[in-house]
Design an enzyme around this catalytic site. Sequence first.
Site, PDB file in Angstrom:
ATOM      1  N   SER A 139      28.130  41.713  16.056  1.00  0.00           N
ATOM      2  CA  SER A 139      26.670  41.642  15.941  1.00  0.00           C
ATOM      3  C   SER A 139      26.019  41.505  17.310  1.00  0.00           C
ATOM      4  CB  SER A 139      26.269  40.464  15.039  1.00  0.00           C
ATOM      5  OG  SER A 139      26.881  39.266  15.469  1.00  0.00           O
ATOM      6  N   SER A 157      18.531  40.986  13.826  1.00  0.00           N
ATOM      7  CA  SER A 157      17.742  40.493  14.950  1.00  0.00           C
ATOM      8  C   SER A 157      16.707  39.460  14.522  1.00  0.00           C
ATOM      9  CB  SER A 157      17.052  41.669  15.664  1.00  0.00           C
ATOM     10  OG  SER A 157      17.998  42.492  16.308  1.00  0.00           O
ATOM     11  N   ASN A 211      26.083  45.089  18.858  1.00  0.00           N
ATOM     12  CA  ASN A 211      25.527  46.246  18.149  1.00  0.00           C
ATOM     13  C   ASN A 211      24.249  46.014  17.361  1.00  0.00           C
ATOM     14  OD1 ASN A 211      27.763  48.051  18.832  1.00  0.00           O
ATOM     15  ND2 ASN A 211      28.983  46.758  17.500  1.00  0.00           N
ATOM     16  N   TYR A 212      24.013  44.790  16.895  1.00  0.00           N
ATOM     17  CA  TYR A 212      22.902  44.583  15.967  1.00  0.00           C
ATOM     18  C   TYR A 212      21.817  43.634  16.455  1.00  0.00           C
ATOM     19  CZ  TYR A 212      25.841  47.023  12.614  1.00  0.00           C
ATOM     20  OH  TYR A 212      26.614  47.977  11.984  1.00  0.00           O
ATOM     21  N   LEU A 213      22.107  42.847  17.484  1.00  0.00           N
ATOM     22  CA  LEU A 213      21.130  41.861  17.959  1.00  0.00           C
ATOM     23  C   LEU A 213      20.405  42.378  19.192  1.00  0.00           C
ATOM     24  CD1 LEU A 213      23.238  38.597  17.587  1.00  0.00           C
ATOM     25  CD2 LEU A 213      21.564  39.543  16.000  1.00  0.00           C
TER      26      LEU A 213
END
Length: 604
Positions: free
Chosen positions: A558, A434, A561-563
């Site tokens: 991403s 992020s 799930n990750y940003l």
Amino acid sequence: MFRCVLAVAQLPFTRFNNTTHLWCLRALKYSVPILQRARGAGERWEEEHYEDGVKWRFLEHKGPLFAPEYEPLTDNVRFHYNGQPMKLSANAEEVATFFGKMLDHEYTTNAIFRANFFTDWREVMTSAERKLITNLNKCDFQEIHTYFTEKTEAKRVQSKEVKQDLKMEQEAIAQEYGYCTMDGHRERIANYKIEPPGLFRGRGSHPKMGKLKNRIQPEDVIINCSRDSKIPVPPTGHNWKEVRFDNKVTWLASWTENVQGAMKYIMLNPSSKLKGEKDWQKFEIARRLKGCVDDIRAKYSADLKSREMKSRQRAVALYFIDKLALRAGNEKEEGETADTVGCCSLRVEHIKLHNKLNGQACVVEFDFLGKDSIRYYNKVLVKKQVFKNLKHFMQNKDPSDDVFDRLNTHNLNKHLQELMEGLTAKVFRTYNASITLQHQLEQLTDSEGSEAEKLLSYNRANRAVAVLCNHQRTAPKSFDQSMKKIQAKIEAKKEQIDLTKSELKSAKMYHKVKKDKKSKLVVEKKKKMVQKLEEQLTKLEVQATDREENKQIALGTSKLNYLDPRITVAWCKKYDVPIEKVYNKTQREKFAWAIDMTEEDFVF
């Protein structure tokens, strides 16, 4: 703002002149739908949060939708063994169709896949079939393959009316099985259909690829709902394995699949309140890490010189998890999954140390299979103390020995919990992904650029995250063809521009002679046409660049799930980019909470 407009519009008419009241009513007309939507989202967030792990008070649903029963092949579709047609029993025929459908896939040429399939297939055969069918190489599934290929093609060319009827049928099923009632809200269910039987594929060289995934029956399924709800009725002639009333979990049904013995669940859709809440909490924990990450880095940097081997190994592992966004890795049973590893399970064979490489000192070369059997290959310049420690950890060890033999994921996460509540190795990955997106967007985005150029900047920022997290993919088979098409469009657009510029030049010369209003209008029209075509050319060239750079990078993982989605929403609002250009419908539903609550000044 909305509250002010609403309050003003409701005051007595005599307090304002006609113009003021008319303005208020117009503002109210456009504000109320927005206000209602925002309040609708807000009310759900502001509803009571249960304690002691309770997720809900009331849950009612219809249960899962089971796969349709097998329909035997027609008499003109035959399986051949050793050149002779052979009628198979129903169970053996069904499993044969699983293999036959896949003949054009490379899996069916894989030795592990073939061996596992043949072993499991023979188990469902009759004793007579087992005596006869002893060699997979003598089996001919070609007619089965042709039959299903033709069925797929026939479905593809169905009329619009037939496709529309099928779509309506599926929608009716979705309305019945695809929703549940949870605490007064009608929530969508993510995966209400139970996966049909088939052959397990796995990722990479999975040792169990080709094994038979059994048909799931109601007797395999545990139902979860509330005591005061209408309990789902199983299909006729069947019973549920169990009915539970557990309001401390969010799944609606569960069962154990036979290949890996893993639990499978029917869960709420990502757009549900509970899922949105979980996402929000995940990103808030990552944001909290921002406030103490410097202290944590100072701690593990100091531990690099610790006298205790365990502390030094943990420090090096944390260094890689933080700087390289490596997954921590989990313990697995040998032979149960592909040979994939994470940071804590790295072996000596996965690392090479270079005192000097291309003029740089202390370079570590990584080469291992990560999650989903995606190869991780990287050469990294590291701190001298990290390099020195690795050299010591690997000394006098065999290639198959663990690098971090005093460390496992459980102990690592336990240590992280002591540093910050809720902190795990995965939180580092979310934080670094992020924060990377945030910084990349700030550096790459040109506020004066076109929408296409801004989107290219966004995708480049997302790519930087995908590279950091090793989110790779194989280039699509259609990639070269699609690039040829877009290049052809670019060339055609350039020819169109050249032609229009030539026409503009002629129009200017004609206007010099005539100097009348009509010829001037023609010149202006041609100028605008050239400008429009050049903008279209720029857009096509940006698209071509974007596709080429995206060829082997998977941006979706991403992004989902990750940003932190609030970074994206704020960016869209700040630079006036429609959110649907970045998030598709499914993603917009998943991140509805972020879209409703985020302003353009949000910073991760």
